[in-house]
Write an enzyme that holds these catalytic residues in place. Structure first.
Site, PDB file in Angstrom:
ATOM      1  N   GLU A  36      42.622-146.488 -11.857  1.00 23.80           N
ATOM      2  CA  GLU A  36      42.176-145.549 -10.826  1.00 23.80           C
ATOM      3  C   GLU A  36      42.298-144.160 -11.434  1.00 23.80           C
ATOM      4  O   GLU A  36      43.341-143.825 -11.989  1.00 23.80           O
ATOM      5  CB  GLU A  36      43.083-145.628  -9.585  1.00 23.80           C
ATOM      6  CG  GLU A  36      42.597-144.688  -8.484  1.00 23.80           C
ATOM      7  CD  GLU A  36      43.609-144.500  -7.342  1.00 23.80           C
ATOM      8  OE1 GLU A  36      44.797-144.808  -7.533  1.00 23.80           O
ATOM      9  OE2 GLU A  36      43.182-144.030  -6.277  1.00 23.80           O
ATOM     10  N   ARG A 261      54.338-155.845 -16.206  1.00 22.53           N
ATOM     11  CA  ARG A 261      54.090-154.520 -16.749  1.00 22.53           C
ATOM     12  C   ARG A 261      55.235-154.130 -17.671  1.00 22.53           C
ATOM     13  O   ARG A 261      56.305-154.725 -17.660  1.00 22.53           O
ATOM     14  CB  ARG A 261      53.928-153.515 -15.625  1.00 22.53           C
ATOM     15  CG  ARG A 261      55.114-153.499 -14.668  1.00 22.53           C
ATOM     16  CD  ARG A 261      54.874-152.571 -13.503  1.00 22.53           C
ATOM     17  NE  ARG A 261      54.718-151.209 -13.985  1.00 22.53           N
ATOM     18  CZ  ARG A 261      54.166-150.242 -13.258  1.00 22.53           C
ATOM     19  NH1 ARG A 261      53.714-150.503 -12.047  1.00 22.53           N
ATOM     20  NH2 ARG A 261      54.084-149.024 -13.727  1.00 22.53           N
ATOM     21  N   LYS A 271      54.295-143.888 -11.741  1.00 30.30           N
ATOM     22  CA  LYS A 271      53.508-142.690 -11.483  1.00 30.30           C
ATOM     23  C   LYS A 271      54.282-141.709 -10.597  1.00 30.30           C
ATOM     24  O   LYS A 271      54.300-140.512 -10.848  1.00 30.30           O
ATOM     25  CB  LYS A 271      52.199-143.113 -10.801  1.00 30.30           C
ATOM     26  CG  LYS A 271      51.058-142.163 -11.038  1.00 30.30           C
ATOM     27  CD  LYS A 271      49.765-142.716 -10.485  1.00 30.30           C
ATOM     28  CE  LYS A 271      49.111-143.686 -11.450  1.00 30.30           C
ATOM     29  NZ  LYS A 271      47.839-144.228 -10.912  1.00 30.30           N
TER      30      LYS A 271
END
Length: 566
Positions: A36, A261, A271
């Site tokens: 994104e 991850r 983030k």
RNA sequence: UGAGGCGUGGCCAAAUUGGUAAGGCUCCUGACUCUGGAUCAGGCAACUGUAGGUUCGAGUCCUACCGCCUCAGCCA
């Protein structure tokens, strides 16, 4: 270190792909990296990129770059550009296959209408709070929306009016009609469209309803003919929903495979947390060389090759793990050792006067640029009566196993001469050593003597009158703890920030040849580590070096150990 | 007390779909060396979450238990 021969990957995803190819489930491999565009890529993304692009490459397939831009409020073109740059820098290429989920808005809309026609989707008038209430909890099933059984015609009409902009934000949604009592909460009539009167970075004001990620993602993969949709473990629970949509739509079905991850010691990769570091000025921006962002690592001097090697070595699995940051450093040293020209720089200087060396003599000495690679040639360095050496390389009373300079002891100056310490000059007030007096052996030019005697230590040095001065930034881990989340109750992760993650040294004497060093170029400062000319702050006459990573320091280890023993 | 996942040396991670535990990082020796770097050689370290079961034989199959992670955004 470049193309190391990759043996065929043996992780579970590669095995699945191999099997799919064998059984004929798919006759090709097509993956995609779907970020994104709402932030900066970091080392965790590098892992995903390396898996997506790497597997496609390994199996002779293709990998698309697709931006999942379904939320106009958070996304910006600026991020699209930075992400493209970072991926290219890493060494991957999507050729002409650059896509956006927003490319599919029309198609997605038509598919939504299809589902409405099939009685598989409906317009719901519940507001956000009500929807949450009706959804139930992890242990209690949900309740059906009172709008769930509207007629197809009414749904069609309302959905068209949603699109036409007749309703305010949040007043209605389009929902899939699945099962409010499903154990998997994602199947409890998930939202497909929400009303957002917002300008999209690509479609502008063409739309005021936007598909949710859950509605857009699977279909986007399907449209692109993706065979293997590789993603984060977090989407495991969403897989049944994606399959449900694809099945109703009767379109191409990619196989989704989830992997864990990346987590790394001494840093954070979420983030949310990275944003806080920037917003609260704990670092100097997204590209601060201490940041795990790709732009930060790039500025720090990390090489794409080292990052790729790192991604290969950490493996791919479903178990959540924390990789030792030392492995990344190891990959860097392995790469830079072969490619970085060697150069001498003194970080904490003390002056040495060589008493028996003529006052105004100076000499040009040959020095190899890289002992690992003769093809990198040699350069000339200047020697004179006054030089700088590292403060640390002298001890008035040397500890055991100390090979460096001390009163009466002889050491070698790299590429130059043997010197013997004959005197120490101290500041009468503070007792601090301000200058060392030495003599040199003219016979030892080049670093060896006719009598073949050995010296234990070799020091780097810089000729004092010829040196140029540089700023050197030493970076260390951003966080003190291995895992910045392992904190005492009530503590915030920023409490663990390493106060010494940045130490800036001014006026470090370095070889004059460095005056022409290009921003972004990397060197090994002998006996220190690898350094990169800063691309932002460095300029002619005001050189700034970033320490990429230090050299292995065996002496530091010995010293630390003996300190512990005392 | 819902559902879906995961548990192999200090840290990662393999194990030809049952055959008797790779490799990398770290750490420790030694050799070599004009970077206490690099390189080379060697070494320490796992009864594969626990307890049972099947089997000549199980990390791989079965059962039970324990632990950890994810999901209740009109974020992705």
């Amino acid at each position: 270190m470049t193309e190391e021969k990759n043996p065929a990957s043996s992780h579970f995803i590669a095995n699945i792909i191999r099997e799919d190819l064998q059984t004929g489930r798919y006759d090709r491999v097509h993956t995609r990296f779907p970020p994104e565009p709402n932030g900066y890529l970091h080392i965790g993304h590098a892992k995903a990129i390396s898996i997506d692009f790497g597997l496609a490459r390994e199996f002779g397939g293709l990998c698309n770059l697709r931006f999942d831009d379904t939320n106009p409020i958070r996304e910006e073109t600026e991020y699209v550009e930075s992400m493209k740059q970072d991926i290219r820098w890493l060494g991957y290429d999507w050729d002409d296959r650059l896509y956006f989920a927003s490319d599919y808005f029309d198609k997605l809309y038509r598919w939504a209408v299809d589902l409405i026609r099939k009685g598989k989707a409906y317009v719901c008038d519940l507001n956000a709070d009500e929807i949450r209430e009706y959804r139930g909890t992890l242990t209690e099933s949900g309740r059906e929306s009172p709008y769930r059984n509207r007629s197809v015609d009414e749904n069609l009409e309302l959905f068209a009016r949603m699109r036409a902009g007749e309703f305010p934000d949040g007043s209605r949604t389009l929902r899939a009609k699945i099962d409010m009592s499903a154990a998997n909460i994602n199947m409890r009539d998930p939202i497909m469209y929400r009303i957002l009167h917002a300008t999209h970075h690509r479609t502008g004001d063409a739309w005021c309803i936007y598909p949710t990620y859950d509605w857009a993602h699977g279909q986007s993969d399907s449209i692109e003919g993706i065979t293997h949709s590789l993603c984060d473990l977090a989407y495991e629970i969403h897989r049944p929903l994606y399959d449900w949509f694809l099945e109703r739509l009767q379109v191409h079905r990619p196989r989704q495979i989830e992997f864990a991850r990346l987590n790394m010691t001494h840093t954070v990769l979420s983030k949310r947390k990275l944003i806080r570091l920037v917003r609260e000025s704990h670092v100097r921006g997204w590209d601060d060389p201490r940041m795990p962002t790709l732009c930060g690592l790039r500025r720090r001097g990390y090489t794409p090759e080292a990052i790729r090697t790192f991604c290969d070595r950490i493996g791919v699995a479903k178990r959540e793990s924390v990789v030792d940051a030392g492995l990344l450093e190891h990959c860097l040293r392995e790469d830079l050792n072969l490619r970085a020209p060697r150069v001498m720089a003194v970080l904490n200087p003390v002056k040495v006067v060589i008493e028996n060396y003529p006052q105004d003599k100076e000499e040009l000495i040959d020095a190899d640029n890289n002992p690992e690679d003769a093809s990198m040639g040699t350069r000339k360095i200047l020697f004179s009566r006054e030089i700088y050496i590292e403060k640390n390389d002298f001890r008035e009373t040397p500890p055991r196993k100390y090979f460096r300079l001390s009163p009466g002891r002889e050491v070698r100056l790299k590429h130059a001469y043997y010197i013997t310490c004959t005197g120490v000059i101290k500041d009468p007030e503070t007792g601090e050593i301000v200058e060392l007096r030495c003599t040199y052996d003219p016979e030892s030019k080049g670093g060896s003597t006719p009598d073949g005697r050995k010296v234990q230590g070799t020091l780097h040095w810089v000729s004092a009158p010829h040196a140029i001065k540089a700023t050197v930034r030493l970076f260390d881990h951003l966080f003190t703890r291995e895992n910045p989340f392992d904190l005492p109750e009530g503590a915030d992760f920023t409490d663990d920030l390493n106060p010494e993650s940045l130490v800036e040294l001014e006026n470090c004497p370095v070889e004059p040849g460095l005056a022409s060093a290009e921003p972004g170029s990397r060197y090994q400062f002998m006996r220190h580590g690898y350094f990169c000319v800063d691309t932002v702050d460095s300029r002619p006459g005001r050189l700034v070096f970033n320490r990429i990573t230090s050299l292995r320091d065996t002496w530091a280890k010995i010293e630390k150990k003996s300190l512990r023993l005392e």
